[in-house]
Design a protein around this motif. Sequence first.
Motif, PDB file in Angstrom:
ATOM      1  N   VAL A  18       7.266  -3.824   2.874  1.00 12.18           N
ATOM      2  CA  VAL A  18       6.265  -3.482   2.225  1.00 12.18           C
ATOM      3  C   VAL A  18       7.409  -2.719   0.971  1.00 12.18           C
ATOM      4  N   LEU A  19       7.033  -2.954  -0.120  1.00 10.36           N
ATOM      5  CA  LEU A  19       7.829  -1.721  -0.631  1.00 10.36           C
ATOM      6  C   LEU A  19       7.161  -1.373  -2.068  1.00 10.36           C
TER       7      LEU A  19
ATOM      8  N   LEU B 265       2.169  -4.120   7.292  1.00 11.50           N
ATOM      9  CA  LEU B 265       0.890  -3.709   5.727  1.00 11.50           C
ATOM     10  C   LEU B 265      -0.047  -3.058   5.172  1.00 11.50           C
ATOM     11  N   TRP B 266      -1.299  -2.972   6.527  1.00  8.45           N
ATOM     12  CA  TRP B 266      -2.006  -2.599   6.552  1.00  8.45           C
ATOM     13  C   TRP B 266      -2.369  -0.888   6.340  1.00  8.45           C
TER      14      TRP B 266
ATOM     15  N   GLN C  81       1.018  -9.133  13.033  1.00  5.09           N
ATOM     16  CA  GLN C  81       1.773  -7.759  13.416  1.00  5.09           C
ATOM     17  C   GLN C  81       2.328  -7.476  11.774  1.00  5.09           C
ATOM     18  N   GLN C  82       2.303  -8.371  11.414  1.00  5.98           N
ATOM     19  CA  GLN C  82       3.170  -8.271  10.034  1.00  5.98           C
ATOM     20  C   GLN C  82       1.473  -7.582   9.283  1.00  5.98           C
TER      21      GLN C  82
ATOM     22  N   LEU D 290       4.920 -11.122  -3.246  1.00  8.70           N
ATOM     23  CA  LEU D 290       6.061 -12.035  -2.447  1.00  8.70           C
ATOM     24  C   LEU D 290       6.908 -11.209  -1.801  1.00  8.70           C
ATOM     25  N   ALA D 291       7.712 -10.218  -2.305  1.00  9.60           N
ATOM     26  CA  ALA D 291       8.497  -9.728  -1.705  1.00  9.60           C
ATOM     27  C   ALA D 291       7.610  -8.714  -0.202  1.00  9.60           C
ATOM     28  N   LYS D 292       6.410  -8.420  -0.481  1.00  9.14           N
ATOM     29  CA  LYS D 292       5.455  -7.552   0.567  1.00  9.14           C
ATOM     30  C   LYS D 292       5.723  -8.440   1.261  1.00  9.14           C
TER      31      LYS D 292
END
Length: 279
Positions: free
Chosen positions: A7-8, A204-205, A199-200, A143-145
Amino acid sequence: MNQPFRVLTSESTSEPEPNQLSRPVVHAKQLNVIYPAADQPVHALSDIDLLIRQGEFVSLIGPSGCGKTTLLRVIADLEPITSGDVLVNDMTPSEARQARAYGYVFQAATLLMWRTVLENVMLPLTIQRKPTQEAHRIAKEQLAKVGLSGFEDKYPWQLSGGMQQRVSIARALGIEPKILMMDEPFGALDEITRNNLNQQLQDLWREQQRTVVFVTHSISEAVYLSTKIVVMSPRPGRIVKIIDSPLPRERTADLRDSEAFIQLAQQVRDALSEGHHEH
């Protein structure tokens, strides 16, 4: 290839205050959807009353054909309603769609195989007539996130199924939606990949604090991801029970073995069984 989401974001990563969760973002009242048919009409949804608040992760779970996807599509203005009311961010679903208030992730990745990963994520931004440089920047950030930096020039057919779905999520997040709607996005994946993506997605959420409405057939997936679980009956689809999760917002894989997780999964299982018995 199985990189985690990273997450960025410049948005606050603190836990939301209770009043932040008070604003309704989806409100369905006495919602019915009936499809005409040659012999007799099909009653897909029956008297649905549902309130989803800002920042919640809400899973819709029930047997095949119970109307989970229909309900999601109604909220997204992809299906008409027969009677009742639906508001999305205080707008009609049509107004919310035109305002680009939500992103939608389908069961299949629905990527264009002749476009690169970056071009796929840029597509909705291009349709919005974002300047090319800005669309390029946003697509790379998204895409990085989802952990796909370095795959921008690959084509979808060069990626695994899980990676393709991450591209879909990046594309949906690119328009900065207030609500993310997801229709069984991991249903076709193997259990290991599915658990990793659960998990990912949960990470992110939690970091981005968006509202998520998620369709699933999996009790374990619903329990792991959700702050609220909406259990639906066989057709005509109606809400049997709404279960607020007591689990902490921050979740790790070992939570699945905890007594609280097992008890919540049993509550969902019992509600599903109750819905079957009433038919």
